[in-house]
Scaffold this motif. Sequence first.
Motif, PDB file in Angstrom:
ATOM      1  N   ARG A 181       0.839  -1.215   0.000  1.00 40.38           N
ATOM      2  CA  ARG A 181       0.000   0.000   0.000  1.00 40.38           C
ATOM      3  C   ARG A 181       0.865   1.252   0.000  1.00 40.38           C
ATOM      4  O   ARG A 181       0.559   2.230  -0.685  1.00 40.38           O
ATOM      5  N   ARG A 182       1.921   1.226   0.780  1.00 39.00           N
ATOM      6  CA  ARG A 182       2.815   2.391   0.855  1.00 39.00           C
ATOM      7  C   ARG A 182       3.408   2.718  -0.520  1.00 39.00           C
ATOM      8  O   ARG A 182       3.609   3.888  -0.850  1.00 39.00           O
ATOM      9  N   GLU A 238       7.060   7.831  -1.539  1.00 43.95           N
ATOM     10  CA  GLU A 238       7.400   6.818  -0.548  1.00 43.95           C
ATOM     11  C   GLU A 238       8.237   5.707  -1.178  1.00 43.95           C
ATOM     12  O   GLU A 238       9.164   5.172  -0.565  1.00 43.95           O
ATOM     13  N   SER A 239       7.921   5.371  -2.424  1.00 39.28           N
ATOM     14  CA  SER A 239       8.705   4.351  -3.121  1.00 39.28           C
ATOM     15  C   SER A 239      10.162   4.777  -3.246  1.00 39.28           C
ATOM     16  O   SER A 239      11.080   3.991  -3.000  1.00 39.28           O
ATOM     17  N   LEU A 240      10.362   6.035  -3.619  1.00 40.30           N
ATOM     18  CA  LEU A 240      11.727   6.532  -3.766  1.00 40.30           C
ATOM     19  C   LEU A 240      12.449   6.566  -2.425  1.00 40.30           C
ATOM     20  O   LEU A 240      13.627   6.227  -2.325  1.00 40.30           O
ATOM     21  N   THR A 293      16.532   3.933   1.355  1.00 37.48           N
ATOM     22  CA  THR A 293      16.796   3.734   2.788  1.00 37.48           C
ATOM     23  C   THR A 293      16.671   2.283   3.242  1.00 37.48           C
ATOM     24  O   THR A 293      17.196   1.924   4.299  1.00 37.48           O
ATOM     25  N   LEU A 294      15.968   1.450   2.494  1.00 37.02           N
ATOM     26  CA  LEU A 294      15.756   0.071   2.930  1.00 37.02           C
ATOM     27  C   LEU A 294      17.086  -0.689   2.938  1.00 37.02           C
ATOM     28  O   LEU A 294      17.822  -0.684   1.950  1.00 37.02           O
ATOM     29  N   ILE A 328       6.636  -4.334  -4.887  1.00 41.42           N
ATOM     30  CA  ILE A 328       7.657  -4.802  -3.937  1.00 41.42           C
ATOM     31  C   ILE A 328       8.834  -5.411  -4.683  1.00 41.42           C
ATOM     32  O   ILE A 328      10.000  -5.229  -4.297  1.00 41.42           O
ATOM     33  N   ALA A 329       8.541  -6.126  -5.770  1.00 45.22           N
ATOM     34  CA  ALA A 329       9.626  -6.711  -6.549  1.00 45.22           C
ATOM     35  C   ALA A 329      10.559  -5.623  -7.084  1.00 45.22           C
ATOM     36  O   ALA A 329      11.790  -5.755  -7.040  1.00 45.22           O
ATOM     37  N   LEU A 330       9.961  -4.537  -7.586  1.00 42.84           N
ATOM     38  CA  LEU A 330      10.789  -3.435  -8.087  1.00 42.84           C
ATOM     39  C   LEU A 330      11.590  -2.804  -6.954  1.00 42.84           C
ATOM     40  O   LEU A 330      12.780  -2.503  -7.107  1.00 42.84           O
ATOM     41  N   LEU A 331      10.941  -2.604  -5.792  1.00 48.80           N
ATOM     42  CA  LEU A 331      11.632  -2.007  -4.645  1.00 48.80           C
ATOM     43  C   LEU A 331      12.849  -2.834  -4.261  1.00 48.80           C
ATOM     44  O   LEU A 331      13.957  -2.292  -4.086  1.00 48.80           O
TER      45      LEU A 331
END
Length: 736
Positions: free
Chosen positions: A430-431, A437-439, A444-445, A461-464
Amino acid sequence: MSVRQLHYTSCENGLEGIQGFQVSALTPGAPKPLVELAVRASAYTTGPGLAANGDLSRFPVAFGYVPSGTAATVFQSRYTGADFTGRMGNYFAHALLIDDVAREFADGLPIDLWRNPAWVHVSQGTRDLPELPGVPLGAGTDVTTTRRFVTGEGRLATLEQVLSAVQRVLTSGRGRLVLVVPDDESAARWLAAACRSLPRSLALRISFITYTARPEDTDVLIGCTTPDVRLPSYGEFTPLDLTAGTSPDPDGTRYASVLTRLWDRDAVAVATHLAAQADPQLAAADLEPFAVLLEMATDLRTAALPDEPLLLDAVRLAVNRLANALPEQAWQRISDHVLDCGGPADVGAWCEVLRAARQQREPVPSALFGTYFIAALKSPERLWLPALTAAELEDVAENVVLPGLGNTQLVERLGEHRDLFEALVRVLDRRLTDQRESLRLATTLPVAAARLLAGAGTHRIALLTDLVLARHGAIDPVKVLCDASRVPAIEWRHLGTVLWPEDLSVEDCRRLLKAVPPDVLGGTGLTSRITEQALKESTLADELLRSPAARQLSAKDEATLRAATRIQHFRTSSPTRTSGRLVQSSLDMAASLPEEVAAALLASIAAFTLRADPLLHSELLDLAMDGHADRFLPVYHDTARTDLATARPELVAAAIIVWRDVEHARTRQRLTEETLAAAVAHRKRKHLDRIGDLLKPTADKLGVSPPKQGWGQWWQSWRAVHERRGLLARFGLGRR
């Protein structure tokens, strides 16, 4: 049970059959211990500031309360002047003897009997007093009247000092407090404020008296006296002079501070109501943790937040003795405080209190359970973990797990709890619908979290996870960009800075030019960044200009790149007879380039010209000065100073002959006098001799006429002048 009465004074017909001070009247059946307590506590002595035969209305009333076990006496003593013999110093005491204090004061406090009309101060003509059906409470010291008193004339600071002192005496179980007050009315008001600020169980333990001339001998917890009474230096008591201004108490208690502010807010009933629900009743040692609960329940902001041990004591008090009494907002503030402090430190203690809170269904926020959950996951001990609903798990994932993914141990343990992991995936998906937020998460992850999440959830999520892993070199960033650009649902325009936060490598630039469509390179800003690298690497510039991405270049960028290729050519190539056309077009190009690029191009042309053989040097210099002298000559001067300082003597000699043949006198003068002098200033003598030897053959080759004195003599004269100038300049003696 009923309330019995007692009268005590100096008389000649009392119950003891003597003449003098004795019980003059009593309710039949009164317990002897209470009678003795009342007689002893109600004794009245006048102070030194009062004349024994003065106006009786000026003498303070000694109103007091002394508990004894579950029983107590409440009394009022008044000075009456002369007794039946005419001797001064008599007083009349009226006391109530109470068997069950808690029952009789179920709806009030002993201080409520102040100035009650039921008190008498003269004999009623009988020796048998009736029992009373109950304690005759009044309204002279009720909450409204007390608040009006303590909030007036700056008394709140004084109240905090009084309450701190009372609390210390109650907690230690030793010592007494003496209040110096203007009169008995002020004494009653301060006593009311102190008693009404405490839980009922503690208020009923406070013995007090509104006036005594011998405070050191009065066996009450709070004794009041007037300024005329001299306090001795001995005795286990703490004096507080309330007739003078008070300063803040550096040792003030948290409870005193909280209650003072509640009086100011007209909310002291919140404290007494909450305290009344405690089971067992609150003791003096509970007041500091209870103050923390009041802060949380009433949203009082404090300068000093409670440390973890005190907060844990407060939560234990709420769970163990105030079950379901603490409001939801108090639990929320406790949760916020724990989160602000970085989560539980004493995880074992929090395990105990939160487990009990869960069992009795306290309204503990899921965020607090969540932050405990995370702390317990990271603990080396296998602690209790609360079972959370799907909504609570998502709340934990949102507010605790996602911000805490930087903890490696947490990430490892998270893999063991599938429900929480799946909640995290739902929250994260959702985020990621928010591009910003994605950027943020992509930059930071931590890598460990990305590895755990890889393959979970949707394409977002896969892209993240791909972005995070590529940023840290775990997978190919070029492939990630190519794959992302093929998915219509993905906004890929910001991925350039995410995948390559630092400068692009030349190898990455080449691979991007080969693998990524030009529109993607342009849309992500990578074309401009490749251009920046190409300016430093001429072969890359050539590749970029030949690639499809060249169509994305602005006219300015394209010109800059072409300049870069020429700069590299001029720096690495040897001048030939065909170089003139390239020099000419490059000089023309420099006029339209950014200043920094133009300067670099002109410098490379100057260095290229200086490396040429004498004839070509002369031709290229003439060509540059024809239409470009203003821009080229300053750069040429600077380059010659630097390059000729270490060049072979043959090149220096060639430059001298070329410069001597320049038609423009001013330019010739500057080149041979200033530029040459700076270039050879630090050359060794043998180098200068060699340069002189080469002048004539070089000039003959170019067909340049010698000066009148010949090349050898001219060079010696030039050296004599410039070497002398250099020597003088070293000693600060040159011309100024």
